[in-house]
Design a protein around this motif. Structure first.
Motif, PDB file in Angstrom:
ATOM      1  N   LYS A  95     -14.586  39.488  75.944  1.00 19.50           N
ATOM      2  CA  LYS A  95     -14.223  40.000  74.624  1.00 19.50           C
ATOM      3  C   LYS A  95     -14.800  41.401  74.412  1.00 19.50           C
ATOM      4  CE  LYS A  95     -14.384  35.371  72.535  1.00 19.50           C
ATOM      5  NZ  LYS A  95     -15.080  34.529  71.538  1.00 19.50           N
TER       6      LYS A  95
ATOM      7  N   THR B 235     -12.374  45.174  73.415  1.00 16.52           N
ATOM      8  CA  THR B 235     -12.170  45.404  71.991  1.00 16.52           C
ATOM      9  C   THR B 235     -12.354  46.884  71.665  1.00 16.52           C
ATOM     10  OG1 THR B 235     -14.489  44.785  71.621  1.00 16.52           O
ATOM     11  CG2 THR B 235     -12.818  43.118  71.169  1.00 16.52           C
TER      12      THR B 235
ATOM     13  N   LYS C  90     -18.374  43.200  66.852  1.00 16.42           N
ATOM     14  CA  LYS C  90     -16.962  43.574  66.925  1.00 16.42           C
ATOM     15  C   LYS C  90     -16.198  42.725  67.933  1.00 16.42           C
ATOM     16  CE  LYS C  90     -17.598  48.254  65.195  1.00 16.42           C
ATOM     17  NZ  LYS C  90     -17.572  49.707  65.455  1.00 16.42           N
ATOM     18  N   SER C  91     -16.913  42.126  68.872  1.00 14.64           N
ATOM     19  CA  SER C  91     -16.273  41.232  69.843  1.00 14.64           C
ATOM     20  C   SER C  91     -15.778  39.955  69.182  1.00 14.64           C
ATOM     21  CB  SER C  91     -17.272  40.871  70.954  1.00 14.64           C
ATOM     22  OG  SER C  91     -17.771  42.038  71.573  1.00 14.64           O
TER      23      SER C  91
ATOM     24  N   TYR D 128     -12.649  41.450  66.157  1.00 13.47           N
ATOM     25  CA  TYR D 128     -11.314  41.775  66.651  1.00 13.47           C
ATOM     26  C   TYR D 128     -10.870  40.769  67.700  1.00 13.47           C
ATOM     27  CZ  TYR D 128     -12.191  46.385  64.582  1.00 13.47           C
ATOM     28  OH  TYR D 128     -12.475  47.407  63.722  1.00 13.47           O
ATOM     29  N   LYS D 129      -9.573  40.608  67.801  1.00 10.22           N
ATOM     30  CA  LYS D 129      -9.014  39.814  68.888  1.00 10.22           C
ATOM     31  C   LYS D 129      -8.912  40.698  70.132  1.00 10.22           C
ATOM     32  CE  LYS D 129      -6.372  36.587  66.032  1.00 10.22           C
ATOM     33  NZ  LYS D 129      -5.045  35.984  65.743  1.00 10.22           N
ATOM     34  N   PRO D 130      -9.395  40.224  71.273  1.00  7.23           N
ATOM     35  CA  PRO D 130      -9.361  41.051  72.483  1.00  7.23           C
ATOM     36  C   PRO D 130      -7.947  41.502  72.830  1.00  7.23           C
ATOM     37  CG  PRO D 130     -10.699  39.096  72.832  1.00  7.23           C
ATOM     38  CD  PRO D 130      -9.995  38.903  71.509  1.00  7.23           C
TER      39      PRO D 130
ATOM     40  N   LYS E 202      -7.432  40.994  63.488  1.00  4.55           N
ATOM     41  CA  LYS E 202      -8.794  40.520  63.327  1.00  4.55           C
ATOM     42  C   LYS E 202      -8.812  38.992  63.326  1.00  4.55           C
ATOM     43  CE  LYS E 202     -10.970  44.367  60.867  1.00  4.55           C
ATOM     44  NZ  LYS E 202     -11.855  44.733  59.739  1.00  4.55           N
TER      45      LYS E 202
END
Length: 338
Positions: free
Chosen positions: A158, A162, A213-214, A217-219, A225
């Protein structure tokens, strides 16, 4: 519906990348929406992995509200019979009307073609460089924590995929890794110049400051998000993750000091520097203050570099106007050779 979503069964093959588009080209291809630009005649900023370009509508009777309401950042759109032109001095894709653009499903596109990203080689090199800093940490507890985080394969998948932001700095896949490494380098350099600083806790805080942030957010995607990312945000998620990893170390017999945990927690919670910038707290010890300014420095430098590149692509040569968030207005900015 004009500009609406169209169901497709087949995968849409990407044929024209933005960096290869030239004036006079006809374009029928798929792009990712980055943002809607509100104005009397709204435009749609789209991208692929090679760059960005605006979509404008030649038909001035196109309803402004239709454009503003139909599209949102993160949509995949198929453009039909667009014309590349430089009217008003800026190269854009011109469409006759909303009949020439439709929203398509994520399953119909190759996301890797559309999302700006660092290369796998760049990501691998940066991750290796970041991990090298762990070896230089002398505090055994901080070193154990960093290894717990940065040798966790599930987390790393992840973390390296990101962005650092949606529409500001390092807003591409791998951007958060790049930003983190830059902040670590800045903090390390400052620690070498100022012997009163605790280098171990400063560098550790720099490595960990944006791990949230990992989970925000979605990788692989720039605009999606997670639910917890929307509800909590990366600062809270990062601080929570660090406490979880410290508790794992304690369950394994590591006597991680509570005061060290408290200081790391504060560094994460305060690294944005101001409450109006999203920090639950302001920095209240020296290393936390340095981390905030290092984070701010790298984000501001990268933001201006990206804006300069955008303006040069628009044909600007010496001076342009760039948005300043502190001033809340656009400021004159020199983009010529120095």
């Amino acid at each position: 519906m004009r500009g609406g979503k169209v169901e497709r069964d087949e995968l849409i093959e990407k044929k024209h990348f933005i960096e290869d588009l030239r004036i006079g080209d006809s374009v029928s291809d798929v792009f990712l929406v980055r943002k809607i630009i509100p104005k009397d005649d709204p435009e749609v900023l789209v991208c692929d992995k090679t760059g960005e370009i605006k979509i404008a509508f030649a038909d001035r009777s196109t309803d402004r509200d239709d454009i503003m309401n139909l599209f949102k950042p993160g949509d995949f759109v198929f453009v039909r019979k667009g014309l590349i032109d430089d009217r008003n001095g800026e190269i854009k894709i011109y469409l006759d009307s909303l009949d020439n653009i439709e929203i398509v499903d994520k399953k119909n596109v190759q996301i890797e073609d559309l999302v700006p990203s660092l290369s796998d080689m760049e990501i691998s090199k940066m991750l290796s460089e970041l991990r090298d800093y762990i070896d230089g940490i002398e505090n055994v507890h901080l070193k154990a924590l960093l290894k717990k985080v940065f040798y966790d394969d599930e987390f790393l998948e992840k973390f390296v995929r990101t962005p650092s932001s949606i529409d500001h700095h390092h807003n591409y896949i791998g951007g958060n890794l790049e930003h983190t490494l830059n902040v670590v380098k800045i903090c390390d350099a400052i620690a070498k110049m100022n012997k009163d600083l605790n280098r171990d806790i400063l560098v550790t805080g720099a490595m960990l400051h944006d791990i949230g942030k990992s989970f925000e957010y979605k990788p692989y995607l720039l605009y999606e998000k997670t639910d917890e990312g929307i509800l909590a945000g990366h600062i809270i998620l990062g601080e929570r993750r660090i406490r979880e990893k410290i508790n794992e170390l304690r369950s394994e017999g590591v006597d991680f000091p509570e005061d060290l945990e408290m200081l790391l927690s504060h560094m994460i919670l305060s690294h944005h520097g101001r409450r109006e910038w999203g920090s639950p707290e302001v920095p209240k010890f020296l290393e936390a203050l340095v981390l905030h300014y290092a984070d701010l420095m790298d984000s501001q430098i990268k933001y201006h570099i990206q804006k300069m590149e955008e303006e040069k692509k628009r044909g600007k040569n010496n001076w342009t106007l760039i948005w300043d968030n502190d001033l809340k207005r656009r400021k004159p900015f020199y983009i010529g050779e120095v």
